[in-house]
Design a protein around this motif. Sequence first.
Motif, PDB file in Angstrom:
ATOM      1  N   THR A 171     -50.250 -23.154 -26.907  1.00  0.00           N
ATOM      2  CA  THR A 171     -50.386 -23.290 -28.360  1.00  0.00           C
ATOM      3  C   THR A 171     -51.559 -22.480 -28.897  1.00  0.00           C
ATOM      4  OG1 THR A 171     -51.712 -25.236 -27.955  1.00  0.00           O
ATOM      5  CG2 THR A 171     -49.396 -25.597 -28.461  1.00  0.00           C
ATOM      6  N   VAL A 193     -41.068 -18.577 -30.086  1.00  0.00           N
ATOM      7  CA  VAL A 193     -42.059 -18.689 -29.012  1.00  0.00           C
ATOM      8  C   VAL A 193     -41.534 -19.557 -27.875  1.00  0.00           C
ATOM      9  CG1 VAL A 193     -44.023 -18.212 -30.483  1.00  0.00           C
ATOM     10  CG2 VAL A 193     -43.227 -20.548 -30.254  1.00  0.00           C
ATOM     11  N   LEU A 194     -40.336 -20.120 -28.020  1.00  0.00           N
ATOM     12  CA  LEU A 194     -39.594 -20.880 -27.016  1.00  0.00           C
ATOM     13  C   LEU A 194     -40.140 -22.278 -26.737  1.00  0.00           C
ATOM     14  CD1 LEU A 194     -38.887 -18.011 -24.462  1.00  0.00           C
ATOM     15  CD2 LEU A 194     -37.562 -18.627 -26.465  1.00  0.00           C
ATOM     16  N   GLY A 208     -30.611 -13.065 -25.233  1.00  0.00           N
ATOM     17  CA  GLY A 208     -31.715 -13.988 -25.453  1.00  0.00           C
ATOM     18  C   GLY A 208     -32.754 -13.802 -24.369  1.00  0.00           C
ATOM     19  N   VAL A 209     -33.864 -14.527 -24.509  1.00  0.00           N
ATOM     20  CA  VAL A 209     -34.939 -14.402 -23.534  1.00  0.00           C
ATOM     21  C   VAL A 209     -34.682 -15.355 -22.373  1.00  0.00           C
ATOM     22  CG1 VAL A 209     -37.406 -14.715 -23.163  1.00  0.00           C
ATOM     23  CG2 VAL A 209     -36.575 -13.801 -25.321  1.00  0.00           C
ATOM     24  N   THR A 257     -30.031 -20.399 -18.344  1.00  0.00           N
ATOM     25  CA  THR A 257     -30.952 -20.450 -17.215  1.00  0.00           C
ATOM     26  C   THR A 257     -30.393 -21.459 -16.216  1.00  0.00           C
ATOM     27  OG1 THR A 257     -33.182 -20.896 -16.485  1.00  0.00           O
ATOM     28  CG2 THR A 257     -32.454 -22.089 -18.441  1.00  0.00           C
ATOM     29  N   GLU A 258     -30.335 -21.065 -14.954  1.00  0.00           N
ATOM     30  CA  GLU A 258     -29.752 -21.972 -13.959  1.00  0.00           C
ATOM     31  C   GLU A 258     -30.796 -22.925 -13.435  1.00  0.00           C
ATOM     32  OE1 GLU A 258     -28.115 -19.339 -11.110  1.00  0.00           O
ATOM     33  OE2 GLU A 258     -26.597 -18.631 -12.521  1.00  0.00           O
ATOM     34  N   ASP A 259     -32.042 -22.639 -13.767  1.00  0.00           N
ATOM     35  CA  ASP A 259     -33.114 -23.371 -13.146  1.00  0.00           C
ATOM     36  C   ASP A 259     -33.788 -24.291 -14.152  1.00  0.00           C
ATOM     37  OD1 ASP A 259     -35.182 -24.295 -11.701  1.00  0.00           O
ATOM     38  OD2 ASP A 259     -36.172 -22.374 -11.422  1.00  0.00           O
ATOM     39  N   GLU A 283     -37.626 -17.073 -16.786  1.00  0.00           N
ATOM     40  CA  GLU A 283     -38.035 -16.670 -15.433  1.00  0.00           C
ATOM     41  C   GLU A 283     -37.934 -15.167 -15.245  1.00  0.00           C
ATOM     42  OE1 GLU A 283     -35.413 -18.576 -16.284  1.00  0.00           O
ATOM     43  OE2 GLU A 283     -34.206 -19.089 -14.555  1.00  0.00           O
ATOM     44  N   TYR A 304     -32.631 -21.744 -28.393  1.00  0.00           N
ATOM     45  CA  TYR A 304     -31.770 -20.907 -29.239  1.00  0.00           C
ATOM     46  C   TYR A 304     -31.686 -19.474 -28.701  1.00  0.00           C
ATOM     47  CZ  TYR A 304     -29.936 -18.831 -33.589  1.00  0.00           C
ATOM     48  OH  TYR A 304     -29.181 -18.177 -34.527  1.00  0.00           O
ATOM     49  N   ARG A 305     -32.813 -18.930 -28.254  1.00  0.00           N
ATOM     50  CA  ARG A 305     -32.820 -17.547 -27.764  1.00  0.00           C
ATOM     51  C   ARG A 305     -32.698 -17.465 -26.244  1.00  0.00           C
ATOM     52  NH1 ARG A 305     -36.767 -13.385 -29.269  1.00  0.00           N
ATOM     53  NH2 ARG A 305     -38.376 -14.784 -28.484  1.00  0.00           N
ATOM     54  N   MET A 306     -32.568 -18.612 -25.587  1.00  0.00           N
ATOM     55  CA  MET A 306     -32.447 -18.568 -24.125  1.00  0.00           C
ATOM     56  C   MET A 306     -30.977 -18.549 -23.762  1.00  0.00           C
ATOM     57  SD  MET A 306     -35.253 -21.215 -22.775  1.00  0.00           S
ATOM     58  CE  MET A 306     -36.677 -21.630 -23.753  1.00  0.00           C
ATOM     59  N   HIS A 307     -30.717 -18.161 -22.578  1.00  0.00           N
ATOM     60  CA  HIS A 307     -29.312 -18.073 -22.222  1.00  0.00           C
ATOM     61  C   HIS A 307     -29.102 -18.478 -20.776  1.00  0.00           C
ATOM     62  CE1 HIS A 307     -25.266 -16.753 -23.029  1.00  0.00           C
ATOM     63  NE2 HIS A 307     -25.239 -16.306 -21.789  1.00  0.00           N
ATOM     64  N   HIS A 346     -43.412 -25.338 -27.617  1.00  0.00           N
ATOM     65  CA  HIS A 346     -44.683 -25.842 -28.147  1.00  0.00           C
ATOM     66  C   HIS A 346     -45.066 -27.062 -27.322  1.00  0.00           C
ATOM     67  CE1 HIS A 346     -43.924 -24.210 -32.489  1.00  0.00           C
ATOM     68  NE2 HIS A 346     -44.474 -23.306 -31.720  1.00  0.00           N
ATOM     69  N   GLU A 347     -46.343 -27.356 -27.264  1.00  0.00           N
ATOM     70  CA  GLU A 347     -46.760 -28.586 -26.598  1.00  0.00           C
ATOM     71  C   GLU A 347     -47.726 -29.320 -27.510  1.00  0.00           C
ATOM     72  OE1 GLU A 347     -47.053 -28.985 -22.040  1.00  0.00           O
ATOM     73  OE2 GLU A 347     -49.109 -28.786 -22.750  1.00  0.00           O
ATOM     74  N   ASP A 362     -37.215 -24.870 -27.430  1.00  0.00           N
ATOM     75  CA  ASP A 362     -36.086 -24.417 -28.234  1.00  0.00           C
ATOM     76  C   ASP A 362     -35.323 -23.370 -27.437  1.00  0.00           C
ATOM     77  OD1 ASP A 362     -34.369 -23.171 -30.057  1.00  0.00           O
ATOM     78  OD2 ASP A 362     -35.701 -23.608 -31.726  1.00  0.00           O
ATOM     79  N   VAL A 373     -37.670 -24.431 -14.524  1.00  0.00           N
ATOM     80  CA  VAL A 373     -38.459 -23.505 -15.332  1.00  0.00           C
ATOM     81  C   VAL A 373     -38.930 -24.174 -16.611  1.00  0.00           C
ATOM     82  CG1 VAL A 373     -38.291 -21.427 -16.739  1.00  0.00           C
ATOM     83  CG2 VAL A 373     -37.384 -21.448 -14.433  1.00  0.00           C
TER      84      VAL A 373
END
Lengths: 209, 362
Positions: free
Chosen positions: B359, A65-66, B41-42, A89-91, B45, A84-87, A68-69, A82, A94
């Motif tokens: 959440t 889910v990328l 990956g996701v 990101t230059e920003d 943006e 792990y699945r992101m790649h 949690h808060e 997390d 975000v």
Amino acid sequence: MTTIVRHSRTEDETHRLAGDLARVLKPGDAVLIDGELGAGKTTLIRSIVAALGHDASAVSSPTFVLAHEYRAPGRPTVAHIDAYRMHGTEDAGVLGLESDAPRIILVEWASRLGLATDSLHSSTARVRMEHAGETSRTVHLDVPNTWLARPALARLGGPTWAVCPITSRAVPPDCPTFPFADERARLADLHGWFTGSYRVSRPLRPDDD
Amino acid sequence: MLILGIESSCDETAAAVVESGRFIRSNVIASQNDLHAEFRGVVPELASRAHAERILPVVRAALHDARATLGDLNAIAVGNRPGLIGSLLVGVAAAKALSWSLDKPLVAVDHVHAHLYSGLLRSTSVHDAGPSEQGFFDDFPALGLVVSGGHTALYRLDSPTTLRRLGGTIDDALGEAFDKAATILGLPYPGGPNLDRLAQTAGANPRAHDFPISRLSPDSLDFSFSGLKTSLLYRVRGLPAPGGVFARDHTSLADGEQADLAASFQHAAVQAVVLKIERALDRWPASEPPPRSLLIGGGVSANSRLRAELARIAAARRLRLVLPAPALCVDNAAMIAGLAFHLHAAGLTADLHLQAMPTTAC
């Protein structure tokens, strides 16, 4: 940056290390955590979040889910990200890493974001967790120098504060006149040496160098 | 009663029209897999931008497939939590705009709660339904299990709209544990289904390796999969030398060893879930109406070993096993529209102040 290395032999010791780190954290800080699968990143974060006064059972890995808060009345809001699945990101914006919103940001797999060090604000620490044995871990913490003014850093193993011998005030390790509270105290101490009011308290022995 | 459901919590943009809370008239899902594949990956943006581009065509397609017009709708439902804020906002804004312009009620649905409802949906038409398909409350009280990449939790449900969380994962979700195990074993994407396939190959021995089955404290209904993941890591790579260096990796595994490890891992992970389900059923208060069904939701409900074990428990305990159709295991909007029927009937509608939340409330 100031580097602190801690060795932790058991999960209990990692839990205590997390408690020490939590005591240093303030809203607006970010901690970027890296380490191999199974190094204990989520476990470290759960202990940090619990030490900040949140319900630890609400903490789980946000790999899918990328983010949690965790919010609770009277407690600092914590964002748990997390990557792990992101790649790449230059920003950083975000993820809120640049935001001034009053929350503490904890990021797993942070190096996958490829964030340039200079894109991070001055209150970002990096943590690297290494497998050192079945339950033992080596934890490298790079803390920003802006944190040196925080007394709780000493418990984490950072440079310790001193008590100024002249003014009896607590002095942070990054004070330019350390261990003296200020320039006047430093000169007062020097004056003590020049005027002979400091002396060795016992007679010299032959093996004293 | 026709409800339009909208779902945009992560990387699928979805819309569906469901009749009377049970019969799916249309179910459209636009996946962003291709978009994110090149980044492996996701990219948050990109995800929210893609939702914004796709939401209107997807809603239009859902209405077209359902042979309905906007005027036929009785309510608009949206999954407003949990998920990526930037992604959720697109669905929430679209649903608010439709609700306001059509002057139809807006219903906010928790995505995790909706997964538990997906097994109760039917792809048949309302006209073909037998009498047994009409009653909603025959399956309650129920023990609910959500198992996906992002969530692993047990619930007690006394009706479609009343649920109480009994326990959940304290670290990795089950789907995430399968995916990371697949990475450790060097299996290609998608990791979970490939691990399942490898574990089922002839000769794969689920008892070849004695992996820990997490129990936690004696009365805990929580789950933990990170210890299991780490013991697989050490089994594959050996114990780390100082400096965190491993001597081996998955390329040193002998023939058949990879399949044995996959089968043993899957066995230990599924047994941990089975243990907690049995524990929850054993602890069901005797003074209260007993459970009638097991409601299962989420992507990992497609796992073969989990399905087999759930069927065994249901048969032994005389419970009805409610598993979603494969198309409804993944994120979809039909489950949002279906559950919204009951929330709307209970008067649980939202207004234009509705916010997207990261959440779950469940």
